[in-house]
Design a protein around this motif. Structure first.
Motif, mmCIF file in Angstrom:
data_model
loop_
_atom_site.group_PDB
_atom_site.id
_atom_site.type_symbol
_atom_site.label_atom_id
_atom_site.label_comp_id
_atom_site.label_asym_id
_atom_site.label_seq_id
_atom_site.Cartn_x
_atom_site.Cartn_y
_atom_site.Cartn_z
ATOM 1 N N THR A 1 -45.084 -69.129 13.461
ATOM 2 C CA THR A 1 -44.571 -70.260 14.231
ATOM 3 C C THR A 1 -43.420 -70.951 13.517
ATOM 4 O O THR A 1 -43.387 -71.023 12.289
ATOM 5 C CB THR A 1 -45.706 -71.281 14.486
ATOM 6 O OG1 THR A 1 -46.820 -70.608 15.068
ATOM 7 C CG2 THR A 1 -45.248 -72.401 15.419
ATOM 8 N N LEU A 2 -42.479 -71.474 14.318
ATOM 9 C CA LEU A 2 -41.366 -72.269 13.796
ATOM 10 C C LEU A 2 -41.391 -73.646 14.434
ATOM 11 O O LEU A 2 -41.474 -73.778 15.655
ATOM 12 C CB LEU A 2 -40.022 -71.599 14.107
ATOM 13 C CG LEU A 2 -38.764 -72.451 13.872
ATOM 14 C CD1 LEU A 2 -38.630 -72.816 12.394
ATOM 15 C CD2 LEU A 2 -37.515 -71.735 14.378
ATOM 16 N N SER A 3 -41.309 -74.685 13.608
ATOM 17 C CA SER A 3 -41.193 -76.060 14.089
ATOM 18 C C SER A 3 -39.908 -76.649 13.520
ATOM 19 O O SER A 3 -39.827 -76.960 12.333
ATOM 20 C CB SER A 3 -42.401 -76.907 13.641
ATOM 21 O OG SER A 3 -42.228 -78.259 14.013
ATOM 22 N N ASN A 4 -38.914 -76.806 14.380
ATOM 23 C CA ASN A 4 -37.630 -77.342 13.946
ATOM 24 C C ASN A 4 -37.637 -78.863 14.149
ATOM 25 O O ASN A 4 -36.874 -79.408 14.948
ATOM 26 C CB ASN A 4 -36.498 -76.690 14.744
ATOM 27 C CG ASN A 4 -35.127 -77.024 14.190
ATOM 28 O OD1 ASN A 4 -35.001 -77.597 13.112
ATOM 29 N ND2 ASN A 4 -34.088 -76.682 14.939
ATOM 30 N N PHE A 5 -38.501 -79.551 13.396
ATOM 31 C CA PHE A 5 -38.683 -80.986 13.597
ATOM 32 C C PHE A 5 -37.500 -81.803 13.091
ATOM 33 O O PHE A 5 -37.357 -82.981 13.424
ATOM 34 C CB PHE A 5 -39.969 -81.467 12.917
ATOM 35 C CG PHE A 5 -40.006 -81.259 11.437
ATOM 36 C CD1 PHE A 5 -39.448 -82.194 10.572
ATOM 37 C CD2 PHE A 5 -40.616 -80.145 10.893
ATOM 38 C CE1 PHE A 5 -39.486 -82.017 9.205
ATOM 39 C CE2 PHE A 5 -40.665 -79.947 9.523
ATOM 40 C CZ PHE A 5 -40.091 -80.890 8.670
ATOM 41 N N GLY A 6 -36.635 -81.189 12.293
ATOM 42 C CA GLY A 6 -35.485 -81.912 11.750
ATOM 43 C C GLY A 6 -34.528 -82.404 12.815
ATOM 44 O O GLY A 6 -33.759 -83.342 12.578
ATOM 45 N N SER A 7 -34.582 -81.802 13.997
ATOM 46 C CA SER A 7 -33.718 -82.265 15.079
ATOM 47 C C SER A 7 -34.122 -83.659 15.544
ATOM 48 O O SER A 7 -33.343 -84.353 16.195
ATOM 49 C CB SER A 7 -33.792 -81.290 16.261
ATOM 50 O OG SER A 7 -35.130 -81.177 16.729
ATOM 51 N N ILE A 8 -35.348 -84.064 15.186
ATOM 52 C CA ILE A 8 -35.842 -85.405 15.520
ATOM 53 C C ILE A 8 -35.778 -86.317 14.294
ATOM 54 O O ILE A 8 -35.286 -87.446 14.361
ATOM 55 C CB ILE A 8 -37.291 -85.331 16.048
ATOM 56 C CG1 ILE A 8 -37.343 -84.444 17.291
ATOM 57 C CG2 ILE A 8 -37.825 -86.728 16.356
ATOM 58 C CD1 ILE A 8 -38.739 -84.178 17.793
ATOM 59 N N GLY A 9 -36.250 -85.816 13.162
ATOM 60 C CA GLY A 9 -36.230 -86.610 11.934
ATOM 61 C C GLY A 9 -37.209 -86.076 10.911
ATOM 62 O O GLY A 9 -38.134 -85.329 11.245
ATOM 63 N N ALA B 1 -49.205 -68.467 9.249
ATOM 64 C CA ALA B 1 -48.130 -69.287 8.679
ATOM 65 C C ALA B 1 -47.325 -70.005 9.751
ATOM 66 O O ALA B 1 -47.230 -69.562 10.899
ATOM 67 C CB ALA B 1 -47.199 -68.412 7.839
ATOM 68 N N ILE B 2 -46.730 -71.116 9.344
ATOM 69 C CA ILE B 2 -45.796 -71.867 10.185
ATOM 70 C C ILE B 2 -44.677 -72.389 9.287
ATOM 71 O O ILE B 2 -44.927 -72.870 8.179
ATOM 72 C CB ILE B 2 -46.497 -73.031 10.922
ATOM 73 C CG1 ILE B 2 -45.463 -73.863 11.716
ATOM 74 C CG2 ILE B 2 -47.280 -73.919 9.974
ATOM 75 C CD1 ILE B 2 -46.097 -74.915 12.616
ATOM 76 N N ILE B 3 -43.441 -72.268 9.768
ATOM 77 C CA ILE B 3 -42.269 -72.739 9.019
ATOM 78 C C ILE B 3 -41.747 -74.005 9.677
ATOM 79 O O ILE B 3 -41.554 -74.047 10.897
ATOM 80 C CB ILE B 3 -41.151 -71.674 8.997
ATOM 81 C CG1 ILE B 3 -41.623 -70.405 8.285
ATOM 82 C CG2 ILE B 3 -39.905 -72.213 8.299
ATOM 83 C CD1 ILE B 3 -42.198 -69.364 9.209
ATOM 84 N N GLY B 4 -41.531 -75.027 8.872
ATOM 85 C CA GLY B 4 -40.960 -76.272 9.363
ATOM 86 C C GLY B 4 -39.571 -76.471 8.788
ATOM 87 O O GLY B 4 -39.362 -76.332 7.575
ATOM 88 N N ALA B 5 -38.603 -76.753 9.653
ATOM 89 C CA ALA B 5 -37.230 -77.016 9.214
ATOM 90 C C ALA B 5 -36.936 -78.497 9.404
ATOM 91 O O ALA B 5 -37.057 -79.020 10.511
ATOM 92 C CB ALA B 5 -36.241 -76.169 10.004
ATOM 93 N N GLY B 6 -36.558 -79.181 8.314
ATOM 94 C CA GLY B 6 -36.317 -80.610 8.371
ATOM 95 C C GLY B 6 -34.877 -80.970 8.700
ATOM 96 O O GLY B 6 -34.053 -80.105 9.026
ATOM 97 N N ARG B 7 -34.585 -82.256 8.604
ATOM 98 C CA ARG B 7 -33.252 -82.763 8.900
ATOM 99 C C ARG B 7 -32.278 -82.378 7.791
ATOM 100 O O ARG B 7 -32.563 -82.562 6.605
ATOM 101 C CB ARG B 7 -33.295 -84.280 9.057
ATOM 102 C CG ARG B 7 -31.970 -84.910 9.480
ATOM 103 C CD ARG B 7 -32.047 -86.423 9.472
ATOM 104 N NE ARG B 7 -32.144 -86.944 8.120
ATOM 105 C CZ ARG B 7 -33.233 -87.485 7.585
ATOM 106 N NH1 ARG B 7 -34.334 -87.580 8.303
ATOM 107 N NH2 ARG B 7 -33.244 -87.934 6.347
#
Length: 376
Positions: free
Chosen positions: A298-306, A320-326
């Motif tokens: 899974t990918l969570s591109n939460f950086g587009s929000i903050g 696994a899950i990958i999170g991309a920040g701001r």
């Protein structure tokens, strides 16, 4: 009188929420006519009538939760339907079942309220008071002898609730998310690794999500241990050859994770078009249940929000899950010269039952190497 019960909606779920009735008591319906829309964990399913007849009673209103096996509605079969064997009119729908012997309509079955009063010490009068104010006895701290809940205890909780406002039950997608997160927290042995990717060389207008997905596909090839499903019952894992990416998407209704099957087969332009099409389906609530399951990572591109870093939740059976920040700016010393570079913060959460720390670190290294490489 015949009772139409809610059966498995084809997803192995035990409940569904009534979104909209398309009929009412007294209406006449025909076989396969859509009678109600039900929302499962992620999708809205339209349920057809299994026979022709007249609606007698609806067992639930919009927003009610109906459990599998509970009555959904009662109706009188038409003369044609009652004279032909029920078994000879087999519905292609997986929803609903009509007993072979037409049941007499009795009081509708009551769905479980989910309250846990077993073992709670309280007099009948106190219990009645709790029901009057809709107070869950299990959340009340008893002050009476031997752990008995008193009237004053209920009154104290009533005052507290009056200050904090009315309870807003979670329904639909948010309800499903709450259950999924509780399961993940109880089961997964989660560990998070964080690091940064220097993306200063990226051309202006680079599609971050598409680039991240490409890097994930590359990392999965180099370290397949994280592109996997873990079986907690058999204590084993299944490594997948293809990457079926779950893409976390926030909507006004809650969090959805649509799945892009074999995501590595798409070129960048095709992938962007695929993402746009999926988001459009989500906004219209027309995405199918099949498109919301089967992800391998899974990918969570939460950086587009903050936010820079996070501790993303790994939902079984994925590993696994990958999170991309701001993105942020950082001063970098390069060849004795201080330069201002764009940095992409990354968070990788993984299930330590299925993958080692070294495997997770190798995955992160491969992910960053691909992000920092020069690509068109």
């Amino acid at each position: 009188m015949t009772i139409f019960k809610l059966s498995d909606l084809g997803e192995g779920l035990v409940e569904a929420e009534i979104v909209e009735w398309f009929i009412k008591a007294g209406d006449s319906v025909v076989t396969d006519q859509v009678i109600v829309a039900m929302e499962t964990a992620k999708a809205i399913v339209e349920i057809p009538s299994p026979h022709t007849g007249t609606i007698h009673q609806l067992f639930g209103q919009q927003g009610d939760i109906i459990h599998t096996g509970d009555p959904l509605l009662a109706f009188k079969l038409s003369a044609a339907a009652t004279t032909s064997p029920i078994g000879s009119t087999e519905s292609t729908s997986v929803v609903g079942e009509i007993p072979s012997n037409q049941q007499a309509l009795t009081e509708p079955a009551q769905a479980s309220s989910g309250r846990h009063h077993i073992g709670v010490k309280a007099t009948p009068a106190v219990r009645a008071l709790a029901r009057r104010y809709d107070i869950e006895l299990s959340v009340v701290t008893p002050s009476g002898p031997d752990g008995t809940i008193k009237t004053s205890d209920i009154e104290r909780v009533v005052k507290i609730y009056a200050d904090v406002g009315k309870l807003q039950p979670l329904t639909g997608v948010r309800r499903a998310m709450a259950k999924s997160m509780a399961q993940a927290h109880a089961e997964v042995v989660a560990v998070t690794v964080i690091d940064d990717a220097d993306i200063n060389h990226w051309p202006t207008g680079t599609d971050i999500t598409v680039r991240l997905i490409g890097a994930i596909v590359c990392a999965c090839k180099q370290e397949p241990s994280l592109n996997a499903w873990y079986d907690s019952h058999s204590i084993g894992r299944r490594l997948l050859d293809k990457v079926h990416l779950g893409l976390a998407v926030e909507t006004k209704d809650g969090l959805f994770v649509p799945v892009i099957k074999n995501v590595g087969q798409y070129q960048q332009e095709q992938l962007r078009a695929k993402i746009v099409a999926i988001k459009d389906l989500l906004l219209q609530r027309k995405i199918s249940a099949e498109q919301l399951r089967g992800n391998s990572i899974t990918l969570s591109n939460f950086g587009s929000i903050g936010g820079k870093y996070a501790n993303p939740i790994v939902v079984p059976p994925t590993v696994a899950i990958i999170g991309a920040g701001r993105r942020y700016t950082k001063l970098i010393l390069k060849h004795g010269v201080v330069e201002e570079h764009q940095i992409l913060p990354l968070s990788l959460s993984f299930d330590h039952r299925a993958a080692t720390g070294a495997e997770a670190a190798n995955f992160m290294r491969a992910l960053i190497a691909d992000l920092q490489s020069s690509k068109d």
